[in-house]
Write an enzyme that holds these catalytic residues in place. Structure first.
Site: not given
Length: 316
Positions: A143-145, A147
């Site tokens: 998952i994104d940094k 998020t």
């Protein structure tokens, strides 16, 4: 470097019929692929005493001759990056552990993997999460940094392969919650249009459901079916409802104003569930971070009222 400066590693059953490049990636994740190729080309790395190519397929019990320098470099790098503080930090992220999987509550701001100007990331912290296993845990999704929320980690190569197949076959349910600008045209449906990724147009699909609307903002639940890079952020931006706090795809500080907290991506991986190989269902729900909950409160929404089942059941 000579062959006398090497040691042997025995290939385990879990690596049978896999490429030697994959074995090095999993066994020595901190060593660059370029260096491995160079050592193989020079004949320093050998299998069963013979020279090989980087595409060589391994068999169980093969003997891989490896330079001692790689072991030293790996140990030194782990020691430098994993201070006692980092080890404690890694352990504090764990919300679940069994013999196959670990589940983390990843905070916003912590990258899953390394990159430019990234000093610490989940991948580095995995060495602190071996517990009673010799084998290093493995990332199976990202998952994104910025998020926050549920992140699944595999404890063995076999469980990593199993989880990868589940993701590939869309047998893992994931629900994200986001605060977006504006009101979506429909209260539920699917976002289905191609996204540009490395100069290629790739299909992307996400089910969504609006769960709360106030003023110029909406709170939406999102169930991604495909797994494109930054999929939810790109889709909502193209839809005309960018995520509040997204400074990559939507930068407009005049609109964000003081009503909602600035400079924080309001996207959270709230829910994940799947069936293990023994058919036991694993199900995880993690509440958003305090800053996102503060924004929910400002919008008059109570996260405890969100019914996961009603969201999952609406799809046909």
């Amino acid at each position: 470097m000579t062959l006398n400066d090497c040691f042997n590693e025995t290939v385990k059953e879990s690596f049978n019929n896999t490429k030697v490049s994959y074995w090095f990636k999993k066994t020595f994740p901190d060593i660059s692929y370029v260096l491995i190729c160079k050592l193989i080309r020079k004949g320093v790395i050998r299998i069963n005493g013979s020279r090989i190519k980087i595409s060589h397929i391994l068999k169980e019990n093969d003997q891989i001759k490896i330079p001692k320098a790689l072991r030293c470099e790996k140990a030194e790098k782990v020691e430098v990056n994993l201070s006692n503080h980092s080890k404690r930090r890694a352990l504090e992220l764990v919300i679940y552990k069994d013999n196959e999987f670990i589940v983390l509550n990843k905070p916003s701001g912590l990258s899953v993997q390394g990159g430019t100007n990234v000093k610490i990331n989940v991948d580095l912290l995995l060495d602190a999460l071996r517990f009673d296993y010799d084998e290093r845990p493995k990332l199976v999704h990202r998952i994104d940094k910025d998020t926050s929320g549920v992140l699944l980690i595999a404890r063995t190569l076999e469980s990593a392969k199993f989880a990868t197949e589940l993701f590939r076959n869309k047998k893992i349910s994931k629900i994200y919650i986001a605060i977006v600008f504006g009101k979506l045209k429909e209260n539920l449906g699917m976002i289905d249009f191609p996204l540009d990724e490395k100069d290629k147009l790739l299909d992307s699909k996400t089910y969504y459901k609006v769960i709360h609307v106030k003023s110029k903002y909406s709170i939406v639940a999102l169930n991604p079916i495909t797994g494109r890079k930054h999929q939810l952020r790109k889709q909502l931006y193209k839809l005309g409802n960018p995520i509040v706090g997204d400074d990559k795809y939507y930068v407009n500080n005049n609109i964000t104003n003081n009503f909602l907290l600035k400079n924080k991506l309001n996207l959270h991986a709230f829910y994940l569930s799947f069936y293990r190989s023994d058919k036991k269902k694993l199900e995880f729900k993690i509440l958003p971070n305090i800053k996102m909950i503060e924004n929910f409160t400002k919008l008059g929404f109570d996260i405890s009222n969100f019914n996961i089942n009603s969201f999952l059941d609406f799809k046909q």
